[in-house]
Design an enzyme around this catalytic site. Structure first.
Site, PDB file in Angstrom:
ATOM      1  N   LYS A  26       0.667  -1.190  -0.114  1.00  0.00           N
ATOM      2  CA  LYS A  26      -0.043  -0.146  -0.140  1.00  0.00           C
ATOM      3  C   LYS A  26       0.957   1.124   0.256  1.00  0.00           C
ATOM      4  O   LYS A  26       0.544   2.187  -0.860  1.00  0.00           O
ATOM      5  CB  LYS A  26      -0.904  -0.084   1.342  1.00  0.00           C
ATOM      6  CG  LYS A  26      -1.947   1.114   1.480  1.00  0.00           C
ATOM      7  CD  LYS A  26      -3.263   0.612   1.952  1.00  0.00           C
ATOM      8  CE  LYS A  26      -2.921   0.234   3.469  1.00  0.00           C
ATOM      9  NZ  LYS A  26      -2.848   1.615   4.440  1.00  0.00           N
ATOM     10  N   SER A  27       1.806   1.435   0.893  1.00  0.00           N
ATOM     11  CA  SER A  27       2.802   2.313   1.174  1.00  0.00           C
ATOM     12  C   SER A  27       3.259   2.759  -0.525  1.00  0.00           C
ATOM     13  O   SER A  27       3.274   3.753  -0.767  1.00  0.00           O
ATOM     14  CB  SER A  27       3.803   2.138   1.931  1.00  0.00           C
ATOM     15  OG  SER A  27       3.234   2.175   3.399  1.00  0.00           O
ATOM     16  N   GLY A  99      -4.783   7.626   5.273  1.00  0.00           N
ATOM     17  CA  GLY A  99      -3.855   8.672   6.215  1.00  0.00           C
ATOM     18  C   GLY A  99      -2.676   8.953   5.311  1.00  0.00           C
ATOM     19  O   GLY A  99      -2.509  10.104   5.076  1.00  0.00           O
ATOM     20  N   ARG A 127      -8.620  11.779  12.180  1.00  0.00           N
ATOM     21  CA  ARG A 127      -7.139  11.714  12.450  1.00  0.00           C
ATOM     22  C   ARG A 127      -6.346  13.034  12.484  1.00  0.00           C
ATOM     23  O   ARG A 127      -6.691  13.859  11.746  1.00  0.00           O
ATOM     24  CB  ARG A 127      -6.674  10.377  11.626  1.00  0.00           C
ATOM     25  CG  ARG A 127      -7.302   9.177  11.696  1.00  0.00           C
ATOM     26  CD  ARG A 127      -6.719   8.209  10.789  1.00  0.00           C
ATOM     27  NE  ARG A 127      -5.395   7.880  10.973  1.00  0.00           N
ATOM     28  CZ  ARG A 127      -4.690   7.153   9.988  1.00  0.00           C
ATOM     29  NH1 ARG A 127      -5.277   6.545   9.294  1.00  0.00           N
ATOM     30  NH2 ARG A 127      -3.409   6.731  10.392  1.00  0.00           N
ATOM     31  N   SER A 172       7.138   9.190  12.064  1.00  0.00           N
ATOM     32  CA  SER A 172       6.279   8.978  11.052  1.00  0.00           C
ATOM     33  C   SER A 172       6.591   9.237   9.742  1.00  0.00           C
ATOM     34  O   SER A 172       7.190  10.290   9.373  1.00  0.00           O
ATOM     35  CB  SER A 172       5.022  10.102  11.440  1.00  0.00           C
ATOM     36  OG  SER A 172       3.967  10.377  10.192  1.00  0.00           O
ATOM     37  N   ASP A 320       2.117  -1.196  11.929  1.00  0.00           N
ATOM     38  CA  ASP A 320       0.811  -1.556  11.439  1.00  0.00           C
ATOM     39  C   ASP A 320       0.792  -2.967  11.764  1.00  0.00           C
ATOM     40  O   ASP A 320      -0.637  -3.493  11.437  1.00  0.00           O
ATOM     41  CB  ASP A 320       0.898  -1.327   9.671  1.00  0.00           C
ATOM     42  CG  ASP A 320       0.948  -0.066   9.460  1.00  0.00           C
ATOM     43  OD1 ASP A 320       0.435   0.694  10.133  1.00  0.00           O
ATOM     44  OD2 ASP A 320       1.619   0.381   8.460  1.00  0.00           O
ATOM     45  N   ARG A 392      -7.283  -3.681   9.625  1.00  0.00           N
ATOM     46  CA  ARG A 392      -6.518  -4.546  10.252  1.00  0.00           C
ATOM     47  C   ARG A 392      -7.054  -5.253  11.538  1.00  0.00           C
ATOM     48  O   ARG A 392      -6.474  -6.718  11.825  1.00  0.00           O
ATOM     49  CB  ARG A 392      -5.277  -3.703  10.499  1.00  0.00           C
ATOM     50  CG  ARG A 392      -4.507  -3.375   9.465  1.00  0.00           C
ATOM     51  CD  ARG A 392      -2.931  -3.209   9.418  1.00  0.00           C
ATOM     52  NE  ARG A 392      -2.166  -2.048   8.580  1.00  0.00           N
ATOM     53  CZ  ARG A 392      -2.247  -2.320   7.379  1.00  0.00           C
ATOM     54  NH1 ARG A 392      -2.526  -3.488   6.774  1.00  0.00           N
ATOM     55  NH2 ARG A 392      -1.806  -1.378   6.693  1.00  0.00           N
TER      56      ARG A 392
HETATM   57  C1  S3P Z   1       2.553   4.773   6.157  1.00  0.00           C
HETATM   58  C2  S3P Z   1       3.265   5.246   7.455  1.00  0.00           C
HETATM   59  C3  S3P Z   1       2.635   4.956   8.770  1.00  0.00           C
HETATM   60  C4  S3P Z   1       1.898   3.397   8.588  1.00  0.00           C
HETATM   61  C5  S3P Z   1       0.795   3.680   7.186  1.00  0.00           C
HETATM   62  C6  S3P Z   1       1.334   3.738   6.167  1.00  0.00           C
HETATM   63  C7  S3P Z   1       3.090   5.492   5.066  1.00  0.00           C
HETATM   64  O1  S3P Z   1       1.895   5.680   9.399  1.00  0.00           O
HETATM   65  O2  S3P Z   1       1.160   3.385   9.816  1.00  0.00           O
HETATM   66  O3  S3P Z   1      -0.067   2.568   7.695  1.00  0.00           O
HETATM   67  O4  S3P Z   1       2.751   4.606   3.846  1.00  0.00           O
HETATM   68  O5  S3P Z   1       3.921   6.220   5.068  1.00  0.00           O
HETATM   69  P1  S3P Z   1       2.668   6.840  10.177  1.00  0.00           P
HETATM   70  O6  S3P Z   1       3.471   7.869   9.128  1.00  0.00           O
HETATM   71  O7  S3P Z   1       1.415   7.768  10.952  1.00  0.00           O
HETATM   72  O8  S3P Z   1       3.458   6.114  11.152  1.00  0.00           O
END
Ligand code: S3P
Length: 437
Positions: A26-27, A99, A127, A172, A320, A392
């Site tokens: 996903k990221s 997010g 959020r 983050s 996660d 999740r």
């Molecule tokens: C992500 C970063 C993480 C993770 C999210 C995906 C990303 O969040 O929990 O599922 O793709 O950069 P945070 O940056 O809030 O820790």
């Protein structure tokens, strides 16, 4: 009470056997669309996650004037418009549940010459966005949020951004990435220092797209005004999606399951270390590199698990994976102690609360604390769980239920499609007991 949406009935199935390929990361999928859109030229993305979160990001770029083709469900051809080529739209940009989408886009859109509005679903609308608004404001961006720093975000473009040296308080990757993407549009250098290193996909991918960027664990720096060159991306399978299978196969006697070509970026694989410390039998085979990322098949066999104190240093590397870890902890002998994980309270749901309540409903002793929980392994019984609309949480209980003494009804599972469309079918194929409720 159910929050609406469909339900699953999960119960012990057969031993988990065979091989499974989970969907793309996903990221990486979010970032590939974003950088492909900003690049000069055409980028092909293979293994794209065809989930609601990443589709929302692609749809936003389509609204901003980027042509994106979908020759197959897991392929995108992105016709980049260049860093200065996005077009304004009068419509609000809907990030859905994501997010990552909203926070990265906040940075990217802060650098545009036009205004935009980012909205999200009920969960995303709760959020915290201050963590991106504040550093972006220091760069000269103007972003209005609702009271408490919540979405929707109104981003006023047209201002000049300047580079900053940002030392964040929260570890983050989303905040780091938002600042770096804004940094592309800023005068001078932008650097980010993290309290703990987080996933470095933005840095790696910017570099692959031809941007000069210096980075090391916990640090990144780039100069504004650079252009991106189109680049093809082969997205590895998402470790976070594989996690539910790693746990289920570990706890179900007789299991031996191969998860193919899973992305093993070290900033993502904290759960592997934690499960192995608990006694899990997980081997890596067919190691390779895919789009600059380490991948390998993970071969997991059933093994008796015991509780551990999860090292706090591992928390960002498995941020996660706590729903999956807590499911494993419930089936382990003894106590598993989690600390330093307050961030779990501001994910798609309050994951410490959601997992604690759900495990307690299944007869497991859990003591919640502000930044963690102590899970006493035990015998899970059947019962009813509210996933709180969190993908999740739903998948973690589907995994845990494979060791339950009765049926587990999991309510509100529609959001599984945000990160793992087809989870239920793939899980059944592997041996899970799981059906529509
Ligand atoms: C992500 C970063 C993480 C993770 C999210 C995906 C990303 O969040 O929990 O599922 O793709 O950069 P945070 O940056 O809030 O820790």
């Amino acid at each position: 009470m159910s929050g609406g949406g469909r339900s699953w009935i999960a119960l012990p199935g057969t031993a988990l056997r065979g091989a499974a390929t989970v969907p793309g990361d996903k990221s990486i999928s979010h970032r590939a669309v974003m950088l492909g859109a900003l690049a000069d030229g055409r980028s092909r993305i293979d293994g794209f996650l065809e989930g609601e979160d990443t589709r929302a990001t692609a749809a936003i770029f389509a609204r901003l004037g980027v042509r994106i083709e979908t020759p197959t469900p897991s392929t995108r051809i992105v016709h980049g418009v260049g860093v200065d080529g996005l077009r304004p739209t009068a419509e609000v940009l809907d990030c859905g549940n994501a997010g990552t989408g909203m926070r990265l886009l906040a940075g990217l859109l802060a650098g545009q010459s036009f205004d935009s509005v980012l909205v999200g679903d009920a969960s995303l609308s709760k959020r915290p966005m201050r963590r991106v608004i504040d550093p972006l404001a220091r760069m000269g961006a103007s972003i209005d949020a609702q009271d408490g720093g919540l979405p929707p975000l109104r981003i006023h473009g047209g201002g000049a951004l300047r580079g900053i040296d940002f030392a964040g308080e929260v570890a983050s990757a989303q905040v780091k990435s938002a600042v770096l993407l804004a940094g592309l549009y800023a005068e001078g250098e932008t650097s980010v220092r993290e309290p703990h290193p987080t996933r470095d996909y933005t840095e790696r991918m910017l570099s692959a797209f031809g941007v000069e960027i210096e980075y090391a664990p916990g640090f990144a720096r780039l100069r504004g005004g650079q252009r991106l060159r189109a680049h093809d991306v082969a997205v590895p399978a998402d470790f976070s999606s594989a996690a539910f299978f790693l746990v289920a196969a570990s706890i179900v006697p007789g299991s031996e399951l191969r998860l193919r070509a899973v992305g093993l970026n070290p900033r993502r694989t904290g759960l592997l270390a934690a499960l192995r410390a608990m006694g899990a039998d997980i081997r890596e085979e067919n190691a390779a590199t895919r789009a600059g990322e380490a991948v390998a098949d993970l071969v997991v066999r059933h093994a008796p698990l015991h509780g551990i104190e999860v090292p706090e240093a591992l928390v960002p590397d498995m941020i996660d994976e706590f729903p999956a870890l807590m499911a494993a902890a419930a089936c382990a002998q003894g106590a598993t102690v989690i600390r330093g994980a307050a961030e779990l309270r501001v994910k798609e749901s309050d994951r410490l609360a959601a997992m604690s309540a759900g495990l307690q409903a299944l007869g497991i002793e859990v003591e919640e604390s502000p930044d963690g929980a102590v899970v006493q392994g035990g015998a899970l019984r059947g019962g009813r769980i509210d996933s709180l609309g969190d993908h999740r949480i739903a998948m973690a209980f589907a995994a845990a239920a494979q060791r339950a003494g009765g049926e587990v009804r999991i309510d509100d599972v529609d959001n599984v499609a945000t990160s793992f469309p087809g989870f239920d079918a793939l899980a059944r194929e592997a041996g899970f007991g799981l059906r529509a409720g």
